[in-house]
Design a protein around this motif. Structure first.
Motif, PDB file in Angstrom:
ATOM      1  N   TRP A  14      57.365  55.270  -9.591  1.00 36.15           N
ATOM      2  CA  TRP A  14      56.241  55.797  -8.816  1.00 36.15           C
ATOM      3  C   TRP A  14      54.955  55.359  -9.500  1.00 36.15           C
ATOM      4  O   TRP A  14      54.889  55.307 -10.723  1.00 36.15           O
ATOM      5  CB  TRP A  14      56.316  57.322  -8.761  1.00 36.15           C
ATOM      6  N   GLU A  15      53.926  55.016  -8.710  1.00 36.81           N
ATOM      7  CA  GLU A  15      52.652  54.618  -9.294  1.00 36.81           C
ATOM      8  C   GLU A  15      51.510  55.281  -8.550  1.00 36.81           C
ATOM      9  O   GLU A  15      51.441  55.230  -7.332  1.00 36.81           O
ATOM     10  CB  GLU A  15      52.485  53.105  -9.256  1.00 36.81           C
ATOM     11  N   GLY A  16      50.640  55.926  -9.319  1.00 36.51           N
ATOM     12  CA  GLY A  16      49.438  56.535  -8.778  1.00 36.51           C
ATOM     13  C   GLY A  16      48.216  55.771  -9.243  1.00 36.51           C
ATOM     14  O   GLY A  16      48.327  54.671  -9.789  1.00 36.51           O
ATOM     15  N   ARG A  17      47.058  56.362  -9.072  1.00 40.85           N
ATOM     16  CA  ARG A  17      45.816  55.702  -9.456  1.00 40.85           C
ATOM     17  C   ARG A  17      45.682  55.547 -10.974  1.00 40.85           C
ATOM     18  O   ARG A  17      45.159  54.555 -11.456  1.00 40.85           O
ATOM     19  CB  ARG A  17      44.636  56.507  -8.900  1.00 40.85           C
ATOM     20  N   PHE A  18      46.151  56.549 -11.729  1.00 35.40           N
ATOM     21  CA  PHE A  18      45.963  56.528 -13.174  1.00 35.40           C
ATOM     22  C   PHE A  18      47.257  56.485 -13.984  1.00 35.40           C
ATOM     23  O   PHE A  18      47.234  56.112 -15.141  1.00 35.40           O
ATOM     24  CB  PHE A  18      45.140  57.741 -13.629  1.00 35.40           C
ATOM     25  N   THR A  20      51.782  55.827 -14.106  1.00 34.94           N
ATOM     26  CA  THR A  20      52.956  55.205 -13.524  1.00 34.94           C
ATOM     27  C   THR A  20      54.194  55.808 -14.166  1.00 34.94           C
ATOM     28  O   THR A  20      54.281  55.867 -15.399  1.00 34.94           O
ATOM     29  CB  THR A  20      52.949  53.677 -13.775  1.00 34.94           C
ATOM     30  N   VAL A  30      56.289  57.834 -18.822  1.00 32.93           N
ATOM     31  CA  VAL A  30      55.054  57.664 -18.064  1.00 32.93           C
ATOM     32  C   VAL A  30      54.124  56.741 -18.839  1.00 32.93           C
ATOM     33  O   VAL A  30      54.082  56.784 -20.075  1.00 32.93           O
ATOM     34  CB  VAL A  30      54.371  59.039 -17.839  1.00 32.93           C
ATOM     35  N   ARG A  32      50.083  54.502 -18.422  1.00 30.72           N
ATOM     36  CA  ARG A  32      48.835  54.371 -17.668  1.00 30.72           C
ATOM     37  C   ARG A  32      48.964  53.229 -16.672  1.00 30.72           C
ATOM     38  O   ARG A  32      49.547  52.192 -16.966  1.00 30.72           O
ATOM     39  CB  ARG A  32      47.663  54.086 -18.614  1.00 30.72           C
ATOM     40  N   ALA A  33      48.403  53.401 -15.513  1.00 32.09           N
ATOM     41  CA  ALA A  33      48.396  52.360 -14.484  1.00 32.09           C
ATOM     42  C   ALA A  33      47.324  51.311 -14.817  1.00 32.09           C
ATOM     43  O   ALA A  33      46.352  51.599 -15.517  1.00 32.09           O
ATOM     44  CB  ALA A  33      48.110  52.985 -13.116  1.00 32.09           C
ATOM     45  N   ARG A  34      47.519  50.126 -14.333  1.00 38.08           N
ATOM     46  CA  ARG A  34      46.535  49.030 -14.392  1.00 38.08           C
ATOM     47  C   ARG A  34      46.090  48.675 -15.808  1.00 38.08           C
ATOM     48  O   ARG A  34      44.995  48.175 -16.008  1.00 38.08           O
ATOM     49  CB  ARG A  34      45.315  49.381 -13.531  1.00 38.08           C
ATOM     50  N   ASP A  77      38.813  52.234 -16.857  1.00 44.29           N
ATOM     51  CA  ASP A  77      39.111  52.912 -15.601  1.00 44.29           C
ATOM     52  C   ASP A  77      38.138  52.514 -14.497  1.00 44.29           C
ATOM     53  O   ASP A  77      38.473  52.564 -13.326  1.00 44.29           O
ATOM     54  CB  ASP A  77      39.164  54.436 -15.768  1.00 44.29           C
TER      55      ASP A  77
END
Length: 180
Positions: A14-18, A20, A30, A32-34, A77
Motif C-alpha cells: 500500500w502507498e500513501g502520500r507520505f 508506504t 513501513v 517513507r514514500a518518494r 516533502d
C-alpha cells in the motif's frame, strides 16, 4: 533474519502520500514514500541564563496524545532536491522560532529498524538566534519548550507523569552526551 528474507524482492502492499507499507519475504514494514527522509535537530541555546535545550510538543494521532520531541521535519516533502541541512534549518525556525547560525551533521540514525525503514539525519544547531515564536506551520499546533539542560531529567519525568508521550530520540539528552 534468514538470507532468503534479505534477498527477496521488496513488494509494495500500500502507498500513501507520505508512507508506504512494504513486504520483503516474511517481513512487513513501513517506509517513507518518494524517498522522503527526516531531519532531527538538537538545539542547545547557550545564553547568559545558562544552557537550554529546545523541545517541542504536538499531538500525534498514532499515539492519541501529545508527544515531547526534538524539533524535526521532513526532507524533500515539498522540494525533492532539498538538502537535509537546509530542511533542518527551516524546520528548526518554523517549529521553535530559532534560526541556527551553524548546523553540525551528527550522522544518520534509524529509530525503529524492526518495523520502519526510515532514517533521520541528526543535526546539532549552534549559535541560535531568536527570530519568532515558532509553533510550526498552519495547523501544526506545536508548543515550544526551552528547558535548562541541568533540569532535563526531572522535566521529562514530570511530562511522563502528566501523560505526555516521550520520543525515543530524547534519550540523546538523557545519556548519550550529544548536548555537551
Amino acid at each position: 533474519m534468514s538470507e532468503q528474507d534479505g534477498t527477496s524482492p521488496e513488494e509494495i502492499m500500500w502507498e500513501g502520500r507520505f508512507i508506504t507499507a512494504k513486504r520483503r519475504g516474511r517481513w512487513e514494514y513501513v517506509g517513507r514514500a518518494r524517498g522522503i527522509r527526516a531531519a532531527v535537530i538538537l538545539a542547545v541555546d547557550e545564553a547568559a541564563d545558562g544552557r537550554h535545550v529546545l523541545l517541542v510538543d504536538q499531538y500525534r494521532v498514532p499515539l492519541g496524545r501529545r508527544c515531547i520531541e526534538l524539533p524535526a521535519g521532513l526532507v524533500g516533502d515539498q522540494d525533492e532536491g532539498e538538502e537535509a541541512m537546509l530542511a533542518a534549518a527551516r524546520e528548526l525556525e518554523e517549529e521553535t522560532g530559532y534560526r541556527p547560525g551553524r548546523l553540525e551533521n551528527l550522522g544518520e540514525y534509524y529509530s525503529s529498524p524492526g518495523m520502519v525503514s526510515e532514517s533521520f539525519s541528526l543535526f546539532r544547531a549552534h549559535d541560535l538566534m531568536k527570530t519568532g515564536e515558532g509553533g510550526g506551520v498552519e495547523g501544526e499546533d506545536i508548543l515550544v519548550h526551552r528547558v535548562p539542560l541541568n533540569a532535563i531529567h526531572d522535566r521529562i519525568a514530570a511530562w511522563r507523569m502528566d501523560g505526555f508521550a516521550i520520543d525515543v530520540k530524547l534519550l540523546l539528552l538523557l545519556g548519550a552526551g550529544f548536548a555537551n
